[in-house]
Design a protein around this motif. Structure first.
Motif, PDB file in Angstrom:
ATOM      1  N   LEU A 268       0.830  -1.200   0.000  1.00  0.00           N
ATOM      2  CA  LEU A 268       0.000   0.000   0.000  1.00  0.00           C
ATOM      3  C   LEU A 268       0.867   1.255   0.000  1.00  0.00           C
ATOM      4  N   LEU A 269       1.890   1.285   0.834  1.00  0.00           N
ATOM      5  CA  LEU A 269       2.762   2.455   0.881  1.00  0.00           C
ATOM      6  C   LEU A 269       3.528   2.624  -0.420  1.00  0.00           C
ATOM      7  N   LEU A 270       3.998   1.526  -1.008  1.00  0.00           N
ATOM      8  CA  LEU A 270       4.708   1.619  -2.284  1.00  0.00           C
ATOM      9  C   LEU A 270       3.780   2.097  -3.396  1.00  0.00           C
ATOM     10  N   ALA A 271       2.519   1.698  -3.370  1.00  0.00           N
ATOM     11  CA  ALA A 271       1.559   2.188  -4.362  1.00  0.00           C
ATOM     12  C   ALA A 271       1.311   3.682  -4.182  1.00  0.00           C
ATOM     13  N   LEU A 272       1.233   4.139  -2.941  1.00  0.00           N
ATOM     14  CA  LEU A 272       1.066   5.577  -2.703  1.00  0.00           C
ATOM     15  C   LEU A 272       2.293   6.369  -3.154  1.00  0.00           C
ATOM     16  N   ILE A 273       3.475   5.825  -2.909  1.00  0.00           N
ATOM     17  CA  ILE A 273       4.706   6.486  -3.354  1.00  0.00           C
ATOM     18  C   ILE A 273       4.743   6.529  -4.888  1.00  0.00           C
ATOM     19  N   LEU A 274       4.328   5.443  -5.536  1.00  0.00           N
ATOM     20  CA  LEU A 274       4.290   5.420  -6.998  1.00  0.00           C
ATOM     21  C   LEU A 274       3.330   6.478  -7.528  1.00  0.00           C
ATOM     22  N   GLY A 275       2.140   6.564  -6.951  1.00  0.00           N
ATOM     23  CA  GLY A 275       1.169   7.574  -7.384  1.00  0.00           C
ATOM     24  C   GLY A 275       1.700   8.982  -7.198  1.00  0.00           C
ATOM     25  N   ALA A 276       2.318   9.236  -6.059  1.00  0.00           N
ATOM     26  CA  ALA A 276       2.875  10.569  -5.805  1.00  0.00           C
ATOM     27  C   ALA A 276       4.039  10.874  -6.748  1.00  0.00           C
ATOM     28  N   ALA A 277       4.864   9.874  -7.024  1.00  0.00           N
ATOM     29  CA  ALA A 277       6.009  10.090  -7.920  1.00  0.00           C
ATOM     30  C   ALA A 277       5.551  10.359  -9.343  1.00  0.00           C
ATOM     31  N   VAL A 278       4.545   9.625  -9.807  1.00  0.00           N
ATOM     32  CA  VAL A 278       4.056   9.835 -11.170  1.00  0.00           C
ATOM     33  C   VAL A 278       3.357  11.187 -11.280  1.00  0.00           C
ATOM     34  N   TRP A 279       2.633  11.576 -10.258  1.00  0.00           N
ATOM     35  CA  TRP A 279       1.905  12.849 -10.290  1.00  0.00           C
ATOM     36  C   TRP A 279       2.833  14.043 -10.102  1.00  0.00           C
ATOM     37  N   ALA A 280       3.685  13.996  -9.100  1.00  0.00           N
ATOM     38  CA  ALA A 280       4.513  15.157  -8.768  1.00  0.00           C
ATOM     39  C   ALA A 280       5.845  15.172  -9.515  1.00  0.00           C
TER      40      ALA A 280
END
Length: 139
Positions: free
Chosen positions: A75-87
């Motif tokens: 879950l944390l890695l998915a959130l980091i991936l989403g934030a990295a792709v967005w930001a």
């Protein structure tokens, strides 16, 4: 760059076979592919060391979260991936260039545009008049 990436992949494959005495399909399953894509997306795809940085980040975060909150690492890695792709669309490696662009003042429209319509629009803005090209809808 692609030649270097292929060489690194070949060397790592040879070392994998040497240490494990062979390869079976379970060794390179979906989990491994997801971690590789995640690491490249977070680190950046333009530079080989950036992908290595992404791998280190994914492995460290996964190990720390697995030790402190078991079962929550994906879950944390998915959130980091989403934030990295967005930001950070270029990954962590693109962060210095992005910060440099933010510090520079934005270019004026009349300096960056080219052509007679752009020059007419720039002079119309400068002198407070409407130009024929600014009233015309763009195709």
């Amino acid at each position: 760059m692609h030649i270097a990436a292929g060489a690194v992949a070949g060397i790592s494959g040879a070392l994998w076979i040497h240490t494990h005495r062979g390869v079976i399909p379970g060794d390179v399953g979906l989990g491994t592919a997801v971690v590789v894509v995640l690491a490249v997306a977070i680190g950046g795809a333009r530079f080989l060391p950036a992908a290595g940085l992404g791998v280190a980040l994914v492995l460290v975060v996964g190990a720390v979260v697995a030790a402190t909150a078991p079962g929550h690492a994906p879950l944390l890695l998915a959130l980091i991936l989403g934030a990295a792709v967005w930001a950070l669309p270029d990954g962590v490696a693109g962060l210095p260039a992005r910060l440099r662009r933010r510090r520079q003042p934005p270019a004026r429209a009349d300096e960056t545009a080219a052509g007679p319509d752009a020059a007419a629009a720039a002079s119309a803005r400068r002198f407070g008049r409407q130009s024929a090209s600014s009233d015309r809808p763009r195709p």
